[in-house]
Enzyme design. Sequence first.
Site, PDB file in Angstrom:
ATOM      1  N   ASP A  45       0.809  -1.220   0.000  1.00 26.58           N
ATOM      2  CA  ASP A  45       0.000   0.000   0.000  1.00 26.58           C
ATOM      3  C   ASP A  45       0.845   1.273   0.000  1.00 26.58           C
ATOM      4  O   ASP A  45       0.357   2.353   0.316  1.00 26.58           O
ATOM      5  CB  ASP A  45      -0.957   0.007   1.203  1.00 26.58           C
ATOM      6  N   ARG A  59       1.220   6.973   0.412  1.00 28.03           N
ATOM      7  CA  ARG A  59       0.472   5.933   1.137  1.00 28.03           C
ATOM      8  C   ARG A  59      -0.954   5.940   0.611  1.00 28.03           C
ATOM      9  O   ARG A  59      -1.635   6.967   0.629  1.00 28.03           O
ATOM     10  CB  ARG A  59       0.488   6.219   2.645  1.00 28.03           C
ATOM     11  N   ASP A  64      -5.579  -1.059   3.571  1.00 23.59           N
ATOM     12  CA  ASP A  64      -4.444  -1.518   4.374  1.00 23.59           C
ATOM     13  C   ASP A  64      -4.073  -2.920   3.906  1.00 23.59           C
ATOM     14  O   ASP A  64      -4.934  -3.799   3.800  1.00 23.59           O
ATOM     15  CB  ASP A  64      -4.818  -1.547   5.863  1.00 23.59           C
ATOM     16  N   THR A  65      -2.787  -3.119   3.600  1.00 28.48           N
ATOM     17  CA  THR A  65      -2.327  -4.436   3.149  1.00 28.48           C
ATOM     18  C   THR A  65      -1.422  -5.059   4.223  1.00 28.48           C
ATOM     19  O   THR A  65      -0.906  -4.360   5.097  1.00 28.48           O
ATOM     20  CB  THR A  65      -1.541  -4.312   1.831  1.00 28.48           C
ATOM     21  N   GLU A  67       1.562  -6.395   6.435  1.00 22.68           N
ATOM     22  CA  GLU A  67       2.889  -5.812   6.635  1.00 22.68           C
ATOM     23  C   GLU A  67       3.990  -6.710   6.060  1.00 22.68           C
ATOM     24  O   GLU A  67       3.943  -7.936   6.161  1.00 22.68           O
ATOM     25  CB  GLU A  67       3.163  -5.607   8.124  1.00 22.68           C
ATOM     26  N   ARG A 110       4.237  10.988   4.882  1.00 21.44           N
ATOM     27  CA  ARG A 110       3.883  10.350   3.621  1.00 21.44           C
ATOM     28  C   ARG A 110       2.662  11.056   3.030  1.00 21.44           C
ATOM     29  O   ARG A 110       1.761  11.476   3.767  1.00 21.44           O
ATOM     30  CB  ARG A 110       3.565   8.864   3.841  1.00 21.44           C
TER      31      ARG A 110
END
Length: 399
Positions: A45, A59, A64-65, A67, A110
Amino acid sequence: MPRTLAHRRALLPLVVVGLLAATGLAACSSDGSVDAKVVRVVDGDTFEAEYGGQMKTVRLLNVDTPETKHPNKIVECQGPEATRFLQEKLPAGKTVKLRFDQETTDKYNRVLAATFLGDELVNASIARAGLGVAISIAPNTKYYEQVKAAQDEARAQKAGLFQDNLTCSPSAVAEEQLGALGAVPADPAASASSKDISAAAGALLTVVTVARSGEGMLKDARDAVIVAALGADGLNDATGRLTRELTTADSRQQALVKRASSVKAEEDKRAAQAAAEAKRKAEEAKAKAAAEAKRKAEEAAAKAAAEAAKRAQEQAQARAEADAPTYSVPGNVAPPAQNPYPGYYGPRCYAPGGQTWTPCPEKAPGYGQAPTQANPYPGYVGPRCYAPGGKSWTPCPKK
């Protein structure tokens, strides 16, 4: 007079343009979007892009992907797959359009943006592949519904995180470790040696250690994307089952360690007893051998002494015989015959030549009396020559 909602929305593009200018996002269009060139993908992501003469880390909004780069977290389930998906979508040099919500940067500086390839919202494409979940962090909720709808499609299609038999899911991780625990051989037999018991304890400890790592992964996964996708119930169930089995395995492993120690102590005791018995037998055999050697030595000494005494006696007798006087009868005199008058000890009257005799007449002195004179020549058994009267004698002279 308070501003109306319509008024605030009308001002929003101006505010965004101002924020973009403040963050270096120049060359934006009238809707506040900017064109950017992809430099590289960081993870599922996040990517780096260049625009307005600056390098920025972007970002993706509202997705949300798993980690893969977090310094304090493990690589999460489907994280590498999400990264590869975004790398394929956004190869280096690709031009994308970035669109923004109310907050354009986060605490890590970001840039927060929705990324478009033409009309395709990349944020939603990731969720549709089942490689990310929709998130809403106020005040940036503009693209949440689109991402959430894509996530629901992935769930229905059992894509990515939602696929059946996903090997990195909490249930799969738990089942793998439970299977490893269940595959541990049964405890050694009652007659097993301490070495075998210790080996079994070590093998079980290895499996337990790996399973503990899996348990730790499950506990650390409470904030993982897959839990957000599948819900916490599956994680809680998997963690609970693994924890219970690990508790049993721990107890079993500790019991094996204790048993090995006990058996080792008994083995050491038996070994010490065997060593003591062997030492006793060796000392006994040594003492017996020494006694036998002493007996033989004494027997040999006694035999040698007896033989020496015998030889000394023989030598003494030989010397005595050698030292004794020897006599010979005159050549013309034959040795006297055996006493022809048994029991007569009186005087003997020899005929001429001295070879025969007869009892002397009764009137002769000492007639009929046993001789009182002891043999004046001990050891002499040759012929005797009597003096006149027959009371004394001397060995007859040799020839």
